[in-house]
Scaffold this motif. Structure first.
Motif, mmCIF file in Angstrom:
data_model
loop_
_atom_site.group_PDB
_atom_site.id
_atom_site.type_symbol
_atom_site.label_atom_id
_atom_site.label_comp_id
_atom_site.label_asym_id
_atom_site.label_seq_id
_atom_site.Cartn_x
_atom_site.Cartn_y
_atom_site.Cartn_z
ATOM 1 N N UNK A 470 23.459 36.390 48.565
ATOM 2 C CA UNK A 470 24.808 36.009 48.993
ATOM 3 C C UNK A 470 25.574 35.349 47.850
ATOM 4 N N UNK A 471 24.906 34.487 47.092
ATOM 5 C CA UNK A 471 25.563 33.843 45.943
ATOM 6 C C UNK A 471 25.944 34.894 44.904
ATOM 7 N N UNK A 472 25.028 35.805 44.626
ATOM 8 C CA UNK A 472 25.306 36.867 43.655
ATOM 9 C C UNK A 472 26.498 37.717 44.090
ATOM 10 N N UNK A 473 26.505 38.092 45.368
ATOM 11 C CA UNK A 473 27.597 38.930 45.876
ATOM 12 C C UNK A 473 28.929 38.214 45.749
ATOM 13 N N UNK A 474 28.957 36.934 46.084
ATOM 14 C CA UNK A 474 30.201 36.162 46.003
ATOM 15 C C UNK A 474 30.698 36.095 44.562
ATOM 16 N N UNK A 475 29.791 35.845 43.631
ATOM 17 C CA UNK A 475 30.188 35.753 42.227
ATOM 18 C C UNK A 475 30.669 37.105 41.701
ATOM 19 N N UNK A 476 30.024 38.181 42.130
ATOM 20 C CA UNK A 476 30.463 39.512 41.697
ATOM 21 C C UNK A 476 31.892 39.788 42.167
ATOM 22 N N UNK A 477 32.206 39.376 43.388
ATOM 23 C CA UNK A 477 33.570 39.549 43.905
ATOM 24 C C UNK A 477 34.559 38.696 43.123
ATOM 25 N N UNK A 478 34.129 37.483 42.753
ATOM 26 C CA UNK A 478 34.993 36.612 41.943
ATOM 27 C C UNK A 478 35.247 37.247 40.589
ATOM 28 N N UNK A 479 34.181 37.748 39.934
ATOM 29 C CA UNK A 479 34.337 38.381 38.622
ATOM 30 C C UNK A 479 35.252 39.601 38.702
ATOM 31 N N UNK A 480 35.203 40.296 39.838
ATOM 32 C CA UNK A 480 36.036 41.478 40.014
ATOM 33 C C UNK A 480 37.449 41.171 40.469
ATOM 34 N N UNK A 481 37.802 39.872 40.481
ATOM 35 C CA UNK A 481 39.136 39.407 40.894
ATOM 36 C C UNK A 481 39.457 39.775 42.335
ATOM 37 N N UNK A 482 38.427 39.978 43.152
ATOM 38 C CA UNK A 482 38.619 40.255 44.580
ATOM 39 C C UNK A 482 38.496 38.924 45.324
ATOM 40 N N UNK A 483 39.477 38.075 45.102
ATOM 41 C CA UNK A 483 39.379 36.699 45.568
ATOM 42 C C UNK A 483 39.359 36.586 47.092
ATOM 43 N N UNK A 484 40.114 37.434 47.773
ATOM 44 C CA UNK A 484 40.127 37.401 49.240
ATOM 45 C C UNK A 484 38.759 37.772 49.806
ATOM 46 N N UNK A 485 38.173 38.828 49.250
ATOM 47 C CA UNK A 485 36.842 39.237 49.699
ATOM 48 C C UNK A 485 35.798 38.175 49.367
ATOM 49 N N UNK A 486 35.978 37.530 48.211
ATOM 50 C CA UNK A 486 35.045 36.475 47.821
ATOM 51 C C UNK A 486 35.119 35.310 48.799
ATOM 52 N N UNK A 487 36.313 34.963 49.222
ATOM 53 C CA UNK A 487 36.496 33.872 50.186
ATOM 54 C C UNK A 487 35.806 34.201 51.504
ATOM 55 N N UNK A 488 35.938 35.424 51.949
ATOM 56 C CA UNK A 488 35.292 35.840 53.202
ATOM 57 C C UNK A 488 33.763 35.806 53.067
ATOM 58 N N UNK A 489 33.282 36.287 51.952
ATOM 59 C CA UNK A 489 31.839 36.316 51.738
ATOM 60 C C UNK A 489 31.277 34.897 51.691
ATOM 61 N N UNK A 490 31.992 34.002 51.032
ATOM 62 C CA UNK A 490 31.538 32.611 50.950
ATOM 63 C C UNK A 490 31.567 31.939 52.311
ATOM 64 N N UNK A 491 32.599 32.202 53.077
ATOM 65 C CA UNK A 491 32.710 31.587 54.405
ATOM 66 C C UNK A 491 31.560 32.041 55.305
#
Length: 606
Positions: A470-491
């Protein structure tokens, strides 16, 4: 036989050298080594045994190294096939980027490759810089081990040593005589240490390969050594446990006090063999295949490899009818059914439980069952497998061979690592006393990078892999500038693992990339409050601190700590380099650059 060997040598050298040797008046048999041979060939088809070969940079720099090693193995096989019924072949050849004292090469090779899938692992390393006669300086191996070291031919020193013994020869003749010495010595070194792994004891006669010193007159093994090597070779072909092979060797050694062995070597070897068989107080393990069943056992295993499973099981059942209390045979049936029938079949579990009844101290059946159960991939499969592995852990102490015990621990640790269960992996590492092993460093790095501190109650061991993912997935979304998806994944992850340091660190990264430095700093602080060694939070905190000139010292301190807890975090090294450049601390930068080069094999830019 001496005349026969001389004729064969002359024929071999002449074949290599052409007519100029044939017409020369020098008797080359007097300056060429003996021909390696086996008297009274063993009847029957030979057992095919395989080698995995490693070569270090010093060997790879030599011309024709691969052809020469292949030729030496083939020559050794030509001796062993009639001698003990073993045919050698090279399964694969690999580069070996080893360094350090040649005396540690054997241990390095054992740590590098456990020998799975082959019968021997042979490491060829650079010459030791002398024309030594002592086998102890020409290679290495352990009794009943799977690993062998062979030093390369020391061209300059060997040539100088031999040249003084030669008459006046033509240049081509001299080169071919030298080549015959090289081929003989390098093959004899390999044979000597293969014999060591097959239970051979050092021999008093310098004409035998089992002597402690090399001689170009060596041509074979003593009959008594041949007997030991045959027993061990048959056992290795049948994949018997070292304890059983040791037991059979001792029966022969103790039967007759043969005077051809060096007494000190006999005492040392037999003492070691007895440690393998002395399991009286350590539980019974499955190492009890009768000698009469070895050939049929080998055939059954070949049938399985050929995917003729029904035939193999039928033959195995016949063998079990003859030897119903033989644990190793039941273990083989368990393994075959786990692989080919499946752990869900009641007959499979019945076969495996029979092994534990016959060999209650053996961890093998539990590990085999666990590996099969984990193929299901469900939570209940993991729970069931964990129970089997705990049983296996409690029985590893029963294994009489320390090397086998370590290999079994590593197998268990590998399963836990594959599951991503950091806590179970750590616990097994401690029990196996492998705390300083690279595998422990790797687990510590994962804990630091993704914020899963040891002893944390935030996540159950069986869920640690999911949290890391889950941490890896969230960081990958952050690196990909998919900030909205990253927020959902973190939540979503925070609902499952509230307060997890790795998730705070990911939020820190997300806030910083969105330009909210205060929010980033707050989340990094939360991560470090929960886990002071969360390396990504330390790295990001260093980056945040360096945004202001007044925060340089704080930033450097955070980055240094990030590197200390997670040495493979390259970003921290590169950011620290920039910080040193900012402060014009040339000495600190140069020291960091040297360490970076050693670790990453790359140049650190200011």
């Amino acid at each position: 036989m001496a005349a026969k060997r001389r004729a064969l040598v002359l024929a071999a050298v002449a074949a290599c050298g052409g007519p100029q040797i044939k017409n020369h008046d020098v008797d080359l048999s007097k300056v060429t080594p003996a021909t390696l041979e086996a008297e009274r060939p063993r009847e029957g088809d030979p057992h095919p045994l395989t080698l995995r070969v490693y070569v270090d940079p010093g060997v790879k720099a030599l011309p024709k190294w691969k052809e020469e090693i292949t030729e030496q193995v083939d020559y050794a096989s030509q001796v062993l096939t009639p001698l003990i019924g073993v045919r050698l072949s090279i399964a694969e050849t690999k580069d070996w980027a080893r360094s350090g004292d040649p005396g540690t090469a054997l241990q390095q090779l054992e740590e590098l490759d456990k020998g799975d899938g082959v019968n021997w692992v042979v490491g060829y390393i650079a010459a030791n810089g002398s024309a030594s006669k002592a086998f102890s300086e020409l290679g290495g191996a352990r009794p009943l081990g799977k690993h062998i070291i062979v030093h390369a031919w020391a061209e300059e020193q060997e040539t100088a040593a031999i040249a003084g013994t030669l008459p006046d020869l033509k240049e081509a003749e001299r080169a071919q005589v030298m080549e015959s010495h090289k081929r003989h010595k390098q093959t004899v070194i390999l044979l000597h240490f293969l014999a060591t792994t097959l239970g051979a004891i050092a021999e008093t006669d310098p004409a035998w390969i089992g002597n402690v010193l090399y001689s170009p007159t060596q041509h074979g093994f003593a009959e008594k050594t041949r007997e030991l090597m045959t027993i061990a070779g048959d056992g290795r072909a049948a994949e018997l446990d070292n304890a059983e092979i040791a037991k059979r060797l001792l029966e022969v050694i103790d039967k007759e006090d043969w005077g051809g062995w060096i007494a000190a070597s006999k005492e040392e070897t037999t003492a070691y063999l007895r440690t393998l068989t002395d399991a009286a107080n350590k539980g019974k393990v499955a190492t009890d295949v009768p000698a009469a069943a070895l050939d049929q056992l080998t055939r059954i295993k070949q049938l399985v490899k050929q995917d003729q499973v029904p035939t193999a099981l039928a033959e195995l059942d016949n063998l079990l009818a003859a030897y119903p209390a033989t644990g190793t045979l039941h273990q083989l049936k368990c393994d075959i059914m786990l692989a080919k029938v499946g752990v869900g079949d009641p007959k499979t579990m019945q076969a495996c439980r029979r092994v534990t009844e016959l060999a209650p101290g053996d961890p093998g059946p539990h590990i085999a069952i666990a590996e099969a159960q984990l193929k299901g991939g469900k939570d209940e499969d993991i729970v069931a497998a964990r129970k089997e592995l705990q049983l296996a852990e409690s029985k590893i102490v029963n294994l009489p061979d320390p090397a086998a015990a370590e290999a079994t621990w590593r197998r268990v640790i590998g399963i836990y690592q594959g599951l991503g269960a950091l806590t179970w992996t750590d616990d097994a590492i401690v029990k196996a006393k492998l705390d300083k092993d690279p595998i422990a460093v790797s687990v510590a790095s994962v804990r630091a990078r993704y914020g899963v501190p040891r002893g944390s109650k935030l996540v159950a061991p069986e869920q640690e892999a999911a949290l890391v993912a889950a941490v890896k997935k969230s960081l990958e979304l952050v690196y990909g500038s998919k900030y909205g998806d990253a927020e959902k994944a973190l939540a979503a992850a925070e609902k499952k693992w509230p307060g997890a340091p790795g998730l705070y660190a990911a939020r820190c990264d997300l806030a910083m990339r969105q330009g909210s430095v205060d929010a980033a700093k707050a989340n990094c602080n939360k991560a470090l409050a929960a886990d002071p060694n969360e390396s990504w939070a330390l790295y990001l905190s260093g980056v945040i601190a360096l945004k202001n000139a007044s925060g340089t010292n704080e930033g450097i301190a955070q980055l240094k700590k990030a590197i200390a807890v997670d040495p493979d975090l390259g970003q921290a090294w590169r950011t620290l380099a920039k910080a040193y450049s900012r402060t014009k601390d040339k000495a600190a930068f140069e020291a960091l650059a040297a360490e970076y080069q050693a670790r990453f094999n790359s140049q650190l830019q200011p």
